[in-house]
Design a protein around this motif. Sequence first.
Motif, PDB file in Angstrom:
ATOM      1  N   PHE A  32     -14.479  53.625  10.949  1.00 35.41           N
ATOM      2  CA  PHE A  32     -15.124  54.495   9.964  1.00 35.41           C
ATOM      3  C   PHE A  32     -16.363  55.118  10.598  1.00 35.41           C
ATOM      4  O   PHE A  32     -17.469  54.605  10.473  1.00 35.41           O
ATOM      5  CB  PHE A  32     -15.443  53.711   8.687  1.00 35.41           C
ATOM      6  N   ARG A 115     -18.642  46.422   4.684  1.00 37.71           N
ATOM      7  CA  ARG A 115     -17.251  46.845   4.818  1.00 37.71           C
ATOM      8  C   ARG A 115     -16.894  46.836   6.297  1.00 37.71           C
ATOM      9  O   ARG A 115     -17.737  47.124   7.135  1.00 37.71           O
ATOM     10  CB  ARG A 115     -17.062  48.264   4.279  1.00 37.71           C
ATOM     11  N   ALA A 117     -13.200  47.538   8.967  1.00 38.37           N
ATOM     12  CA  ALA A 117     -11.757  47.702   9.112  1.00 38.37           C
ATOM     13  C   ALA A 117     -11.135  46.311   9.097  1.00 38.37           C
ATOM     14  O   ALA A 117     -11.654  45.379   9.716  1.00 38.37           O
ATOM     15  CB  ALA A 117     -11.445  48.421  10.419  1.00 38.37           C
ATOM     16  N   THR A 137      -9.978  44.537  -0.783  1.00 35.80           N
ATOM     17  CA  THR A 137      -9.631  45.512   0.253  1.00 35.80           C
ATOM     18  C   THR A 137      -9.334  46.832  -0.437  1.00 35.80           C
ATOM     19  O   THR A 137      -9.046  46.875  -1.641  1.00 35.80           O
ATOM     20  CB  THR A 137      -8.392  45.077   1.063  1.00 35.80           C
ATOM     21  N   ALA A 142     -10.043  56.668   7.906  1.00 39.88           N
ATOM     22  CA  ALA A 142     -10.877  56.303   9.048  1.00 39.88           C
ATOM     23  C   ALA A 142     -10.799  57.422  10.077  1.00 39.88           C
ATOM     24  O   ALA A 142      -9.759  57.620  10.720  1.00 39.88           O
ATOM     25  CB  ALA A 142     -10.396  54.991   9.650  1.00 39.88           C
ATOM     26  N   GLU A 151      -9.422  48.582   4.634  1.00 37.44           N
ATOM     27  CA  GLU A 151     -10.822  48.226   4.813  1.00 37.44           C
ATOM     28  C   GLU A 151     -11.100  46.991   3.964  1.00 37.44           C
ATOM     29  O   GLU A 151     -10.699  46.921   2.808  1.00 37.44           O
ATOM     30  CB  GLU A 151     -11.681  49.401   4.357  1.00 37.44           C
TER      31      GLU A 151
END
Length: 157
Positions: A32, A115, A117, A137, A142, A151
């Motif tokens: 991100f 947060r 990935a 999640t 991204a 995420e």
Amino acid sequence: MSVVALRPVEDSDLDALFDQMRDPASVLMAAFTTEDPDDRGAFDAHMAMVRSSPGTTLRAVTCDGRLVGSIGSFVLEGQTEITYWIERVAWGKGIATRAVALLLDLVPTRPLHARAASDNAGSLRVLRKSGFKIIGTETSFAAARKGEIEETILCLD
């Protein structure tokens, strides 16, 4: 044992931070990121905004006096979130975990959110070791992966 410390970001840090935040492997792991990590103008504009925003905390992360990344907190949609970026050569050495602990001492707001990935095992490990709990999640776009990925959302009460 290495000494990890936080200090205010200085103008002289910006070149190194820009280089760290455009390392291809780091960008891919973070997922991100900005649309174009090589856009220095966008980086400078973002850093100027972050450094002057009320309610935002931004610190340089040093290890034994050498700049190795940045860490901060910001408010998004009424929730305070933390974010950090540690240069790739410093991964796996406990630096991020120590930097998060120092930021938690600096930023008393709770709850704090984070947060990452869902496939960023290192970052998720750092956050869980720091007391954050996974609360859910979501699928988000991204930029670094040019598509939607899962995420993981975490919270520290």
